[in-house]
Design a protein around this motif. Sequence first.
Motif, PDB file in Angstrom:
ATOM      1  N   VAL A 142      -2.940  -0.028   8.777  1.00 55.46           N
ATOM      2  CA  VAL A 142      -3.666  -0.358   7.283  1.00 55.46           C
ATOM      3  C   VAL A 142      -4.416  -2.061   7.689  1.00 55.46           C
ATOM      4  O   VAL A 142      -3.010  -2.782   8.325  1.00 55.46           O
ATOM      5  CB  VAL A 142      -1.956  -0.933   6.709  1.00 55.46           C
ATOM      6  N   HIS A 166       0.941  -1.299  -0.376  1.00 54.43           N
ATOM      7  CA  HIS A 166      -0.111   0.238   0.189  1.00 54.43           C
ATOM      8  C   HIS A 166       0.902   1.179   0.177  1.00 54.43           C
ATOM      9  O   HIS A 166       0.255   2.154  -0.465  1.00 54.43           O
ATOM     10  CB  HIS A 166      -0.797  -0.221   1.488  1.00 54.43           C
ATOM     11  N   VAL A 222      -7.645   1.321   5.101  1.00 53.84           N
ATOM     12  CA  VAL A 222      -6.264   2.279   5.814  1.00 53.84           C
ATOM     13  C   VAL A 222      -7.318   3.618   6.577  1.00 53.84           C
ATOM     14  O   VAL A 222      -7.823   3.922   6.201  1.00 53.84           O
ATOM     15  CB  VAL A 222      -5.940   3.255   4.965  1.00 53.84           C
TER      16      VAL A 222
END
Length: 379
Positions: free
Chosen positions: A345, A229, A361
């Motif tokens: 996350v 991410h 998130v």
Amino acid sequence: MTDNSLNGADDLHVSSLAGNCPQSGVQTSKVDKFIEPHMSALSDDHKSAVKKVLEDGKPTENSPTTVLLKTGESSRPEYTFTDDDIDLDEDKITLTRKNAVKYPAKKQLSSEEFVHAVVVDGEPIDKAKANGKEICSVEKNAIKAVSTEITAYDMSLPDNHPYAASLNALLAERDTLRDERKALKEEAAKKLGKKVEDLKPSDWDMTEYNSKNVAAVSGKIGELYADVHVQKEFPDFKRIHPEDIENAPSLSGNFDMVYQNDAGEIIIIEAKGAGGTTGTRNINGIDYEQGTTEYAANVTQSMASKRVSSNFSDEKNSAIRKEVYAARAIKFASQDDKSIRYLRVQTPIENDPSAVDSVKVSEYQIDKLKLKSILDNDI
């Protein structure tokens, strides 16, 4: 990443027949080294309970330490251990059951399992009781973190992604472990003539069940997807802790990941796999939830205080150096009024088969002035 579950051993608890928890005394250095990494996250009463169990269990200098374990049955079996039963490198303690007949004579626990076992009957209750006597009060009312959910991000990866092979292997391993746990329960149910849903943890082999550590695999999956991410959304940031996310040794008292860009801005990541929980740290007698300013400052202090040792492996010493570097980077960013973002996350994992489609998130709202004030005084 921190996950405080006992990997399915929810009814396995170290307890004591003592009265209210007193102040802790001096323990053998090897026991201290074994339990120390997880003690900072506990309340003062919880710490005292762990120490009390060990103090009461070692009546003389050279005798084995005795602890009482609640394993689901009504009795409270006694287990013993000596310094020789503690393996610091492998992070495990081997307990020997006294008068073992019906139950396994040996039981192995990790340091986290051992420390967090000091919860009577597996519940975060205020008045823990053992054989009708109070042993301590375990405070669970932590100062809560404030967070803002950002969004869910697609996590589909191409086959040539650097983590693709590792993630596929971890997802397959998770399926295997889940199947093996299910088979253990089904076998126990068949032997006892019970339905699976009616089984108690004491009905199956807890040692074998706990060895199939689904939570650890899910946690590693969460860490890798959290790193993916950041790579996608913040390509100008480089990871400064840990160095090798796939093979980093498990160390407590740190952030899962820390990133920095050329401008000195910081991103802190708390990665959560499926079922990952939010931890707390006791600071000056108050529990602060993960994501609070005080929690972030305390973890940064913990990372900065670590030191390498000739007794550690090269891998562990390298990881410690990275932690110290990251802690100092966070302090410098706070001093220079640089951006410091603290993100959670979460990686939901679908079952049968295990699969990941997205991550969720959230951003913790921390007070940068308070963070700077705390770190200026202590790092």
